[in-house]
Design a protein around this motif. Structure first.
Motif, PDB file in Angstrom:
ATOM      1  N   GLY A   1       0.805  -1.206   0.000  1.00 14.89           N
ATOM      2  CA  GLY A   1       0.000   0.000   0.000  1.00 14.89           C
ATOM      3  C   GLY A   1       0.837   1.255   0.000  1.00 14.89           C
ATOM      4  N   PHE A   2       0.192   2.443  -0.022  1.00 20.37           N
ATOM      5  CA  PHE A   2       1.000   3.655  -0.003  1.00 20.37           C
ATOM      6  C   PHE A   2       0.976   4.280   1.387  1.00 20.37           C
ATOM      7  CE2 PHE A   2      -2.949   4.420  -2.381  1.00 20.37           C
ATOM      8  CZ  PHE A   2      -3.594   5.273  -1.513  1.00 20.37           C
ATOM      9  N   GLY A   3       1.650   5.385   1.516  1.00 18.59           N
ATOM     10  CA  GLY A   3       1.789   6.008   2.831  1.00 18.59           C
ATOM     11  C   GLY A   3       3.199   5.829   3.346  1.00 18.59           C
ATOM     12  N   ASN A   4       3.394   6.169   4.627  1.00 16.38           N
ATOM     13  CA  ASN A   4       4.745   6.251   5.164  1.00 16.38           C
ATOM     14  C   ASN A   4       5.457   4.908   5.279  1.00 16.38           C
ATOM     15  OD1 ASN A   4       4.357   8.924   5.270  1.00 16.38           O
ATOM     16  ND2 ASN A   4       4.211   9.087   7.490  1.00 16.38           N
ATOM     17  N   HIS A   5       4.709   3.817   5.508  1.00 17.40           N
ATOM     18  CA  HIS A   5       5.364   2.517   5.650  1.00 17.40           C
ATOM     19  C   HIS A   5       6.088   2.136   4.368  1.00 17.40           C
ATOM     20  CE1 HIS A   5       3.846   1.666   9.589  1.00 17.40           C
ATOM     21  NE2 HIS A   5       2.640   2.024   9.195  1.00 17.40           N
ATOM     22  N   ALA A   6       5.412   2.310   3.235  1.00 12.69           N
ATOM     23  CA  ALA A   6       6.018   1.971   1.949  1.00 12.69           C
ATOM     24  C   ALA A   6       7.268   2.813   1.711  1.00 12.69           C
ATOM     25  CB  ALA A   6       5.014   2.188   0.824  1.00 12.69           C
ATOM     26  N   VAL A   7       7.190   4.077   2.092  1.00 12.93           N
ATOM     27  CA  VAL A   7       8.329   4.973   1.874  1.00 12.93           C
ATOM     28  C   VAL A   7       9.524   4.552   2.720  1.00 12.93           C
ATOM     29  CG1 VAL A   7       9.129   7.344   2.050  1.00 12.93           C
ATOM     30  CG2 VAL A   7       6.802   6.878   1.308  1.00 12.93           C
ATOM     31  N   VAL A   8       9.249   4.251   4.003  1.00 13.03           N
ATOM     32  CA  VAL A   8      10.338   3.832   4.896  1.00 13.03           C
ATOM     33  C   VAL A   8      10.992   2.565   4.353  1.00 13.03           C
ATOM     34  CG1 VAL A   8      10.859   2.951   7.197  1.00 13.03           C
ATOM     35  CG2 VAL A   8       9.392   4.937   6.944  1.00 13.03           C
ATOM     36  N   LEU A   9      10.170   1.628   3.865  1.00 14.95           N
ATOM     37  CA  LEU A   9      10.702   0.382   3.313  1.00 14.95           C
ATOM     38  C   LEU A   9      11.572   0.656   2.084  1.00 14.95           C
ATOM     39  CD1 LEU A   9      10.486  -2.588   3.964  1.00 14.95           C
ATOM     40  CD2 LEU A   9       8.636  -2.764   2.302  1.00 14.95           C
ATOM     41  N   ALA A  10      11.068   1.510   1.179  1.00 16.90           N
ATOM     42  CA  ALA A  10      11.827   1.830  -0.037  1.00 16.90           C
ATOM     43  C   ALA A  10      13.137   2.524   0.319  1.00 16.90           C
ATOM     44  CB  ALA A  10      10.996   2.716  -0.956  1.00 16.90           C
ATOM     45  N   ALA A  11      13.072   3.479   1.255  1.00 21.40           N
ATOM     46  CA  ALA A  11      14.283   4.200   1.650  1.00 21.40           C
ATOM     47  C   ALA A  11      15.274   3.249   2.311  1.00 21.40           C
ATOM     48  CB  ALA A  11      13.932   5.350   2.589  1.00 21.40           C
ATOM     49  N   ALA A  12      14.747   2.276   3.075  1.00 22.65           N
ATOM     50  CA  ALA A  12      15.637   1.307   3.730  1.00 22.65           C
ATOM     51  C   ALA A  12      16.383   0.482   2.686  1.00 22.65           C
ATOM     52  CB  ALA A  12      14.831   0.398   4.647  1.00 22.65           C
ATOM     53  N   ILE A  13      15.705   0.124   1.610  1.00 21.52           N
ATOM     54  CA  ILE A  13      16.366  -0.661   0.560  1.00 21.52           C
ATOM     55  C   ILE A  13      17.509   0.139  -0.060  1.00 21.52           C
ATOM     56  CG2 ILE A  13      16.006  -1.641  -1.741  1.00 21.52           C
ATOM     57  CD1 ILE A  13      13.298  -2.587  -0.782  1.00 21.52           C
ATOM     58  N   PHE A  14      17.318   1.464  -0.167  1.00 20.33           N
ATOM     59  CA  PHE A  14      18.390   2.269  -0.751  1.00 20.33           C
ATOM     60  C   PHE A  14      19.492   2.585   0.243  1.00 20.33           C
ATOM     61  CE2 PHE A  14      15.125   2.867  -3.859  1.00 20.33           C
ATOM     62  CZ  PHE A  14      15.853   2.733  -5.018  1.00 20.33           C
ATOM     63  N   ALA A  15      19.183   2.523   1.536  1.00 22.86           N
ATOM     64  CA  ALA A  15      20.220   2.766   2.537  1.00 22.86           C
ATOM     65  C   ALA A  15      21.056   1.511   2.758  1.00 22.86           C
ATOM     66  CB  ALA A  15      19.578   3.205   3.862  1.00 22.86           C
ATOM     67  N   PHE A  16      20.535   0.368   2.322  1.00 25.07           N
ATOM     68  CA  PHE A  16      21.182  -0.922   2.555  1.00 25.07           C
ATOM     69  C   PHE A  16      22.589  -1.028   1.942  1.00 25.07           C
ATOM     70  CE2 PHE A  16      21.618  -5.517   1.904  1.00 25.07           C
ATOM     71  CZ  PHE A  16      21.307  -5.978   3.168  1.00 25.07           C
ATOM     72  N   PRO A  17      22.758  -0.776   0.624  1.00 21.51           N
ATOM     73  CA  PRO A  17      24.079  -1.008   0.006  1.00 21.51           C
ATOM     74  C   PRO A  17      25.230  -0.201   0.588  1.00 21.51           C
ATOM     75  CG  PRO A  17      22.478  -0.260  -1.634  1.00 21.51           C
ATOM     76  CD  PRO A  17      21.728  -0.454  -0.389  1.00 21.51           C
ATOM     77  N   PRO A  18      25.104   1.130   0.841  1.00 20.65           N
ATOM     78  CA  PRO A  18      26.288   1.807   1.386  1.00 20.65           C
ATOM     79  C   PRO A  18      26.713   1.247   2.740  1.00 20.65           C
ATOM     80  CG  PRO A  18      24.429   3.334   1.215  1.00 20.65           C
ATOM     81  CD  PRO A  18      24.021   2.079   0.553  1.00 20.65           C
ATOM     82  N   ILE A  19      25.731   0.896   3.587  1.00 19.62           N
ATOM     83  CA  ILE A  19      26.074   0.345   4.899  1.00 19.62           C
ATOM     84  C   ILE A  19      26.762  -1.010   4.735  1.00 19.62           C
ATOM     85  CG2 ILE A  19      25.158  -0.392   7.128  1.00 19.62           C
ATOM     86  CD1 ILE A  19      22.825   1.494   6.702  1.00 19.62           C
ATOM     87  N   LEU A  20      26.173  -1.851   3.872  1.00 20.09           N
ATOM     88  CA  LEU A  20      26.724  -3.195   3.657  1.00 20.09           C
ATOM     89  C   LEU A  20      28.139  -3.122   3.076  1.00 20.09           C
ATOM     90  CD1 LEU A  20      26.059  -6.283   3.628  1.00 20.09           C
ATOM     91  CD2 LEU A  20      25.434  -5.977   1.251  1.00 20.09           C
ATOM     92  N   THR A  21      28.295  -2.341   2.001  1.00 22.12           N
ATOM     93  CA  THR A  21      29.598  -2.283   1.337  1.00 22.12           C
ATOM     94  C   THR A  21      30.680  -1.782   2.272  1.00 22.12           C
ATOM     95  OG1 THR A  21      28.228  -1.271  -0.369  1.00 22.12           O
ATOM     96  CG2 THR A  21      30.470  -1.792  -0.967  1.00 22.12           C
ATOM     97  N   ASN A  22      30.375  -0.710   3.031  1.00 33.03           N
ATOM     98  CA  ASN A  22      31.402  -0.159   3.905  1.00 33.03           C
ATOM     99  C   ASN A  22      31.732  -1.091   5.063  1.00 33.03           C
ATOM    100  OD1 ASN A  22      31.146   2.113   2.242  1.00 33.03           O
ATOM    101  ND2 ASN A  22      31.732   3.434   3.930  1.00 33.03           N
ATOM    102  N   ALA A  23      30.705  -1.750   5.626  1.00 31.85           N
ATOM    103  CA  ALA A  23      30.980  -2.694   6.709  1.00 31.85           C
ATOM    104  C   ALA A  23      31.842  -3.839   6.170  1.00 31.85           C
ATOM    105  CB  ALA A  23      29.675  -3.236   7.284  1.00 31.85           C
TER     106      ALA A  23
END
Lengths: 221, 243
Positions: free
Chosen positions: B103-125
């Motif tokens: 669905g739409f709203g803030n939950h979907a946005v947080v999930l999408a943003a989390a997917i984009f925050a994932f690679p820099p954290i993973l790669t650097n760790a």
């Protein structure tokens, strides 16, 4: 419950709307290529200038670092009141972001050239300009190519945000699909975005192999 | 330019900071919401969404990156994952989520943003852990430390500057991505830009853009200070070079 079929993918949609899809794909592709070409044309001389005049390097890197924290959505929206709604606005935004990546990578590449190699060329009596063009620049090519690849792939993704000012290429399809809850339209546009990024990335890798034959020999050896 | 003075008027008007109902509004007895017309409420919502996304991404990416980096395995996969997500437009992910069961709203946005925050954290760790000098690991193992102790007491502190840099990149990137939420009926500061565009009040659009940019820069600055503060003194020179 009335179940209206709303498939994630439909050939029917593609067949009926091929004109529209192809048109937006065309806009998307030309916008990306144009932005990258303009950005490269500006970034390369800028980075070379920063290399020649070290005092300029810090401000150039600083500005590009700060600019990168400005969100794309905001940047397009910020430009809209001044440059109007449409292609120019999107293009300016895209060039700015590509520029930041390219300048940074080119400068890092130029600074990373082996100091002994530079010294040897100086000892042979190379002028600073000749040194830059015939020694430093070719040696920095791998880093420049890496920058080009990052800039291209993220530009493909960024074009979609142009939907804010009504000129988003495939983003247009995604947004309309969202508004009318039409899944096939959203997914088709998303897949085409990924494919476009993949094709352009591969093209750059091939270009790199053609432009840097010595890298192949080194790997074979 | 009237746009600039409009933006100035919008930003200096106390009414636009507090909105019609103030920072919190009671919609039903005991049920408070952040109204969508107050800059302060939208900023809080924006920061909350960003924080949620970064926490969700780190909860998965940090242990995974640290573990893979300790084993020094899966480097290629990490890079491939990072590159593919870069090509995936945020808008595509947002609209895809909106059209699916999430669905739409803030939950979907947080999930999408989390997917984009994932690679820099993973790669650097991953890179931080894998780049720790192999001789140091050998020495620590030779002194009788278990593999777990080597990972937590030797590798993790040495990898910290890079891990922190990855978290910082991810956070700033998330704060700058969340405004897109407004396009799929979510909240955050993007609402100001979107409302301004819809009503053709470009002064408000400019004000919204400036607010988001200012927020991104302040978050980056605060995290930068925090990063230096939390880094062990001998490693501070390395911490300043954020990739």
């Amino acid at each position: 419950m009335d179940e209206v079929p709303n498939p994630w993918f439909s050939w029917d949609y593609l067949a009926r709307n091929s004109d529209e899809v192809l048109r937006q794909l065309g806009i998307h592709t030309t916008l990306t290529l144009q932005a990258i070409l303009i950005a490269a044309a500006v970034a390369l001389p800028l980075a070379m200038l920063a290399r020649r005049v070290p005092r300029l390097a810090a401000p150039i890197m600083g500005v590009s670092g700060v600019m990168y924290t400005v969100p794309s959505f905001a940047l397009f929206a910020l430009l809209a009141p001044f440059t109007g709604i449409g292609r120019t606005t999107v293009l300016i935004g895209l060039v700015v972001y590509a520029l930041l990546v390219l300048v940074r990578n080119t400068l890092v590449g130029l600074e990373g050239v082996d100091a002994d190699v530079v010294d040897a060329a100086r000892g042979l009596g190379y002028s600073p300009t000749r040194l830059l063009l015939t020694v430093e620049l070719p040696n920095a090519l791998p880093s420049i190519l890496a920058g080009l690849r990052i800039a291209t792939v993220s530009t493909v993704a960024l074009v979609t945000v142009g939907v804010v000012v009504g000129y988003g290429g495939l983003g247009q399809l995604m947004f309309r699909g969202f508004q009318s809850d039409y899944r096939a339209q959203i997914l088709t546009a998303s897949i085409l975005c990924l494919l476009l990024a993949l094709i352009l990335d591969l093209a750059l890798v091939l270009l790199g192999r053609v432009a840097m034959p010595w890298m192949r020999r080194r790997r074979a050896a | 330019m009237s746009v600039i003075s409009d933006a100035w008027d919008y930003l200096t008007d106390p009414a636009s900071w507090l909105g019609q109902y103030g920072v919190l509004r009671e919609v039903a007895p005991g049920q408070w919401v952040l109204p969508r017309d107050s800059i302060l409420a939208l900023t809080i919502e924006h920061l909350g969404m960003s924080l949620g996304a970064v926490l969700a991404a780190s909860a998965l990416a940090l242990p995974l990156g640290v573990w893979l980096g300790h084993l020094r395995r899966g480097g290629t996969t990490t890079v491939v994952v990072a590159n593919v997500t870069r090509a995936m437009p945020t808008l595509a992910l947002l609209t895809l989520f909106a059209a699916s069961a999430i669905g739409f709203g803030n939950h979907a946005v947080v999930l999408a943003a989390a997917i984009f925050a994932f690679p820099p954290i993973l790669t650097n760790a991953y890179t931080g852990m894998a780049d720790v000098d192999a001789d140091l690991r050998e020495a620590a193992l030779g002194q009788g430390l278990t593999r777990f102790q080597v990972a937590t007491r030797v590798e993790l502190p040495l990898a910290w500057p890079l891990i922190a840099a990855g978290l910082r990149t991810a956070t700033v990137q998330t704060v700058a991505t969340v405004p897109l939420a407004a396009l799929v009926a979510g909240g955050g500061l993007g609402v100001i830009i979107n409302t301004g565009l819809a009503t053709q009040r470009y002064g408000q659009v400019l004000a919204g853009g400036l607010l988001v940019a200012a927020l991104s820069l302040s978050v980056d600055w605060i995290l930068g200070r925090l990063q230096v503060r939390l880094t062990p003194a001998p490693l501070r020179a390395r911490a300043r070079v954020s990739p």
